[in-house]
Design an enzyme around this catalytic site. Structure first.
Site, short mmCIF file in Angstrom:
data_model
loop_
_atom_site.label_atom_id
_atom_site.label_comp_id
_atom_site.label_asym_id
_atom_site.label_seq_id
_atom_site.Cartn_x
_atom_site.Cartn_y
_atom_site.Cartn_z
N VAL A 147 0.80 -1.20 0.20
CA VAL A 147 0.06 0.00 -0.01
C VAL A 147 0.83 1.18 -0.16
CG1 VAL A 147 -1.64 1.26 1.40
CG2 VAL A 147 -1.93 -1.32 1.08
N LYS A 148 0.68 1.88 -1.09
CA LYS A 148 1.48 3.28 -1.29
C LYS A 148 0.97 4.26 -1.29
CE LYS A 148 6.16 1.04 -2.64
NZ LYS A 148 7.11 1.43 -1.60
#
Length: 196
Positions: free
Chosen positions: A90-91
């Site tokens: 998750v960026k």
């Protein structure tokens, strides 16, 4: 900036997005001795603003090094490819939006993995820039995210909220050019553009 093209050379740097480094402390100590207390890593300059929500706020430069480049300092360094079955990166809020949906499941040993029905491919999510920050994304899904288990791609343009029980299948674009927030009504949307 002059190093950016080199870092994008996948024949030289096959594993650019390294999130975890394991280092032999004796080898690290030797490198520090050899280079007078620092590793010879390239410094990258990123233009930013002090307040990332306000593009008019004071402009600054963030200086950083790519720790993944440190592998050049250690002879015999190797990279491990960890399959997505072991983690869910998750960026961005695009990633978080997908992760919160039914496209992902929580395993008995508390790992978040893609649902089996996804066949190893996460949904492609493109949220409007207004949803760059988590708090804005949360306001978009007060009833939870839509179902993305059968979603190939979802694009959200403009300010919207999702009602409860929204199901996205195939490739769907949701557009709201009205200038005020509009709700995506409960129901199934499949391979279409929805203009609110």
């Amino acid at each position: 900036e002059e190093d950016e093209k080199a870092f994008q050379d996948v024949s030289k740097y096959k594993f650019f997005n390294t999130n975890n480094l394991w280092v032999d402390l004796v080898a690290l100590k030797n490198q520090f001795k050899k280079h007078k207390g620092a590793l010879p890593l390239p410094v990258m300059k990123n233009s930013k603003t002090v307040d990332p929500r306000d593009k008019e706020s004071t402009k600054v430069f963030q200086l950083e090094t790519a720790m993944g480049a440190a592998i050049e300092c250690f002879e015999g360094a190797t990279a491990l490819v960890i399959p997505r079955s072991r983690f869910a990166p998750v960026k961005t809020t695009n990633d978080l939006f997908a992760l919160r949906s039914d496209a992902y499941t929580l395993t008995k040993d508390f790992r978040i993995t893609l649902a089996e029905a996804r066949n190893g491919v996460p949904p492609d999510v493109k949220l409007d820039g207004r949803y760059k920050f988590t708090d804005a994304m949360e306001k978009m899904i007060p009833n939870g995210p839509p179902s993305l288990i059968d979603c190939k791609k979802i694009v959200v343009e403009g300010e919207v909220t999702f009602a409860k029980d929204v199901v996205i299948k195939g490739a769907v674009t949701i557009k709201n050019a009205s200038g005020s927030c509009k709700e995506v009504a409960s129901g199934t949307y499949e391979d279409k553009t929805v203009e609110l």
